[in-house]
Write an enzyme that holds these catalytic residues in place. Structure first.
Site, PDB file in Angstrom:
ATOM      1  N   LYS A  72       0.802  -1.205   0.000  1.00 47.51           N
ATOM      2  CA  LYS A  72       0.000   0.000   0.000  1.00 47.51           C
ATOM      3  C   LYS A  72       0.847   1.272   0.000  1.00 47.51           C
ATOM      4  O   LYS A  72       0.379   2.337  -0.382  1.00 47.51           O
ATOM      5  CB  LYS A  72      -0.881   0.042   1.274  1.00 47.51           C
ATOM      6  CG  LYS A  72      -1.894  -1.043   1.423  1.00 47.51           C
ATOM      7  CD  LYS A  72      -2.656  -0.809   2.748  1.00 47.51           C
ATOM      8  CE  LYS A  72      -3.581  -1.954   3.066  1.00 47.51           C
ATOM      9  NZ  LYS A  72      -4.178  -1.766   4.420  1.00 47.51           N
ATOM     10  N   GLY A  73       2.069   1.155   0.504  1.00 51.87           N
ATOM     11  CA  GLY A  73       2.862   2.331   0.869  1.00 51.87           C
ATOM     12  C   GLY A  73       3.056   3.381  -0.206  1.00 51.87           C
ATOM     13  O   GLY A  73       3.247   4.556   0.106  1.00 51.87           O
ATOM     14  N   GLU A  88       7.842   2.465  -5.601  1.00 52.52           N
ATOM     15  CA  GLU A  88       7.895   2.057  -4.196  1.00 52.52           C
ATOM     16  C   GLU A  88       7.937   3.282  -3.296  1.00 52.52           C
ATOM     17  O   GLU A  88       8.389   4.354  -3.707  1.00 52.52           O
ATOM     18  CB  GLU A  88       9.176   1.244  -3.937  1.00 52.52           C
ATOM     19  CG  GLU A  88       9.011  -0.254  -4.099  1.00 52.52           C
ATOM     20  CD  GLU A  88       8.259  -0.880  -2.921  1.00 52.52           C
ATOM     21  OE1 GLU A  88       7.537  -0.171  -2.194  1.00 52.52           O
ATOM     22  OE2 GLU A  88       8.404  -2.097  -2.752  1.00 52.52           O
ATOM     23  N   ASP A  89       7.503   3.112  -2.055  1.00 46.23           N
ATOM     24  CA  ASP A  89       7.682   4.185  -1.079  1.00 46.23           C
ATOM     25  C   ASP A  89       9.082   4.120  -0.469  1.00 46.23           C
ATOM     26  O   ASP A  89       9.708   5.150  -0.242  1.00 46.23           O
ATOM     27  CB  ASP A  89       6.601   4.145   0.012  1.00 46.23           C
ATOM     28  CG  ASP A  89       6.482   2.773   0.675  1.00 46.23           C
ATOM     29  OD1 ASP A  89       6.968   1.779   0.098  1.00 46.23           O
ATOM     30  OD2 ASP A  89       5.918   2.696   1.772  1.00 46.23           O
ATOM     31  N   ASP A 134      14.392  -0.890   1.512  1.00 45.74           N
ATOM     32  CA  ASP A 134      15.058  -1.094   2.798  1.00 45.74           C
ATOM     33  C   ASP A 134      16.062  -2.247   2.634  1.00 45.74           C
ATOM     34  O   ASP A 134      17.179  -2.032   2.161  1.00 45.74           O
ATOM     35  CB  ASP A 134      13.950  -1.399   3.812  1.00 45.74           C
ATOM     36  CG  ASP A 134      14.400  -1.372   5.255  1.00 45.74           C
ATOM     37  OD1 ASP A 134      15.593  -1.562   5.512  1.00 45.74           O
ATOM     38  OD2 ASP A 134      13.560  -1.178   6.146  1.00 45.74           O
ATOM     39  N   LYS A 157      17.020   3.496   1.814  1.00 47.72           N
ATOM     40  CA  LYS A 157      17.755   3.332   3.071  1.00 47.72           C
ATOM     41  C   LYS A 157      18.887   2.348   2.813  1.00 47.72           C
ATOM     42  O   LYS A 157      18.812   1.176   3.200  1.00 47.72           O
ATOM     43  CB  LYS A 157      16.778   2.779   4.112  1.00 47.72           C
ATOM     44  CG  LYS A 157      16.997   3.253   5.523  1.00 47.72           C
ATOM     45  CD  LYS A 157      16.187   2.400   6.462  1.00 47.72           C
ATOM     46  CE  LYS A 157      14.944   3.069   6.944  1.00 47.72           C
ATOM     47  NZ  LYS A 157      14.240   2.233   7.961  1.00 47.72           N
ATOM     48  N   PHE A 185      13.246   4.474  11.673  1.00 47.32           N
ATOM     49  CA  PHE A 185      11.937   3.998  11.237  1.00 47.32           C
ATOM     50  C   PHE A 185      11.081   5.205  10.873  1.00 47.32           C
ATOM     51  O   PHE A 185      10.815   6.074  11.701  1.00 47.32           O
ATOM     52  CB  PHE A 185      11.240   3.159  12.312  1.00 47.32           C
ATOM     53  CG  PHE A 185      10.032   2.449  11.748  1.00 47.32           C
ATOM     54  CD1 PHE A 185      10.181   1.251  11.060  1.00 47.32           C
ATOM     55  CD2 PHE A 185       8.767   3.008  11.851  1.00 47.32           C
ATOM     56  CE1 PHE A 185       9.085   0.617  10.490  1.00 47.32           C
ATOM     57  CE2 PHE A 185       7.667   2.374  11.285  1.00 47.32           C
ATOM     58  CZ  PHE A 185       7.824   1.184  10.607  1.00 47.32           C
ATOM     59  N   VAL A 186      10.694   5.258   9.601  1.00 50.60           N
ATOM     60  CA  VAL A 186       9.959   6.434   9.124  1.00 50.60           C
ATOM     61  C   VAL A 186       8.507   6.087   8.793  1.00 50.60           C
ATOM     62  O   VAL A 186       8.196   4.968   8.380  1.00 50.60           O
ATOM     63  CB  VAL A 186      10.635   7.078   7.891  1.00 50.60           C
ATOM     64  CG1 VAL A 186      11.923   7.777   8.294  1.00 50.60           C
ATOM     65  CG2 VAL A 186      10.907   6.055   6.799  1.00 50.60           C
ATOM     66  N   ASP A 241       3.531   3.378   6.888  1.00 45.96           N
ATOM     67  CA  ASP A 241       2.729   3.170   8.098  1.00 45.96           C
ATOM     68  C   ASP A 241       3.506   2.515   9.231  1.00 45.96           C
ATOM     69  O   ASP A 241       4.596   1.977   9.040  1.00 45.96           O
ATOM     70  CB  ASP A 241       1.550   2.261   7.771  1.00 45.96           C
ATOM     71  CG  ASP A 241       1.983   0.792   7.630  1.00 45.96           C
ATOM     72  OD1 ASP A 241       2.967   0.534   6.902  1.00 45.96           O
ATOM     73  OD2 ASP A 241       1.359  -0.077   8.263  1.00 45.96           O
ATOM     74  N   ARG A 301      -0.199   6.703   7.554  1.00 43.45           N
ATOM     75  CA  ARG A 301      -0.042   6.782   6.097  1.00 43.45           C
ATOM     76  C   ARG A 301      -0.492   8.137   5.562  1.00 43.45           C
ATOM     77  O   ARG A 301      -0.021   8.601   4.527  1.00 43.45           O
ATOM     78  CB  ARG A 301      -0.876   5.694   5.405  1.00 43.45           C
ATOM     79  CG  ARG A 301      -0.373   4.276   5.624  1.00 43.45           C
ATOM     80  CD  ARG A 301      -1.023   3.351   4.609  1.00 43.45           C
ATOM     81  NE  ARG A 301      -0.964   1.944   4.975  1.00 43.45           N
ATOM     82  CZ  ARG A 301       0.057   1.132   4.734  1.00 43.45           C
ATOM     83  NH1 ARG A 301       1.133   1.590   4.127  1.00 43.45           N
ATOM     84  NH2 ARG A 301       0.030  -0.137   5.086  1.00 43.45           N
TER      85      ARG A 301
HETATM   86  C1  PRP Z   1       7.328  -1.898   2.673  1.00 49.39           C
HETATM   87  C2  PRP Z   1       7.612  -0.992   1.499  1.00 49.39           C
HETATM   88  C3  PRP Z   1       8.326  -1.894   0.535  1.00 49.39           C
HETATM   89  C4  PRP Z   1       9.073  -2.832   1.446  1.00 49.39           C
HETATM   90  C5  PRP Z   1      10.506  -2.410   1.533  1.00 49.39           C
HETATM   91  O1  PRP Z   1       6.132  -2.576   2.450  1.00 49.39           O
HETATM   92  O2  PRP Z   1       6.438  -0.492   0.929  1.00 49.39           O
HETATM   93  O3  PRP Z   1       7.436  -2.592  -0.299  1.00 49.39           O
HETATM   94  O4  PRP Z   1       8.432  -2.787   2.713  1.00 49.39           O
HETATM   95  O5  PRP Z   1      11.235  -3.243   2.382  1.00 49.39           O
HETATM   96  P1  PRP Z   1      12.394  -4.214   1.908  1.00 49.39           P
HETATM   97  O6  PRP Z   1      13.298  -3.442   0.982  1.00 49.39           O
HETATM   98  O7  PRP Z   1      13.057  -4.580   3.202  1.00 49.39           O
HETATM   99  O8  PRP Z   1      11.772  -5.389   1.229  1.00 49.39           O
HETATM  100  P2  PRP Z   1       5.198  -3.213   3.604  1.00 49.39           P
HETATM  101  O9  PRP Z   1       5.335  -4.688   3.613  1.00 49.39           O
HETATM  102  O10 PRP Z   1       5.425  -2.461   4.872  1.00 49.39           O
HETATM  103  O11 PRP Z   1       3.736  -2.989   3.083  1.00 49.39           O
HETATM  104  P3  PRP Z   1       2.884  -1.648   2.859  1.00 49.39           P
HETATM  105  O12 PRP Z   1       3.535  -0.942   1.676  1.00 49.39           O
HETATM  106  O13 PRP Z   1       1.527  -2.167   2.540  1.00 49.39           O
HETATM  107  O14 PRP Z   1       2.936  -0.832   4.111  1.00 49.39           O
END
Ligand code: PRP
Length: 172
Positions: free
Chosen positions: A40-41, A96-97, A100, A128, A149-150, A156, A162
């Protein structure tokens, strides 16, 4: 007491998204571009980025879950909603948001790559790099951030925050 410390204010996000939109259009000539929002991010970044790219822009949505409500990645990527349209022969940008550990985008680039897009790039509002476990190429980065942690602007913590119009560091 938990607190939110503003990290990237609304006006800086807006200015950077406009720059990225112009850069993306410049690098794609007048080709049609398909933005794939990783839910969703990325929903707010997608909405702003789509409006910052002039010309032929289409959107698709991909449901992905990897964090499952906590502040640490589970390392497991789960597809909860696949694309509606085909991407073969399309110029695709995965939106992507945050990148990580890189696990999610690594998985998605491989998954989408076999669907024969004309080109496949990655845009992420936040990067990051200090947390990277898998080397991935992020073609368009909004902001490189430290290991904190942002939340906000789509990101979220347990589905909260969000809707913040800016990015903040969450301190428990
Ligand atoms: C978050 C973000 C990326 C992923 C990044 O998604 O949106 O998709 O984690 O992390 P990584 O590089 O360690 O894989 P999340 O699972 O939190 O879902 P959301 O977007 O629905 O909040």
């Amino acid at each position: 007491m938990a607190s939110l410390k503003p990290l990237i204010e609304e006006a800086r996000i807006a200015a950077r998204v406009r720059e990225l939109g112009a850069q993306i259009r410049a690098e794609h000539g007048d080709e049609a571009i398909t933005l794939i929002a990783v839910l969703k991010g990325s929903f707010l970044f997608l909405a702003d980025l789509a409006r910052a790219i002039p010309g032929d822009v289409r959107v698709e949505f991909l449901g992905v879950s990897s964090y499952h409500g906590g502040t640490e990645s589970s390392g497991v990527v789960r597809i909860t909603h696949d694309l509606r349209g085909q991407i073969d022969g399309r110029h695709v940008i995965v939106v992507e948001d945050i990148v990580d550990t890189g696990r999610t985008i690594d998985y998605l680039v491989k998954m989408l790559g076999v669907r024969s897009p004309a080109s496949l790039k990655v845009a992420s509002l936040l990067d990051k790099p200090s947390r990277r476990e898998i080397p991935v190429t992020v073609d368009y980065v909004g902001f490189t951030i430290p290991d904190a942690f942002v939340v906000g602007y789509g990101l979220d913590l347990g589905e909260l925050y969000r809707n913040l119009p800016y990015v903040a560091v969450y301190e428990p």
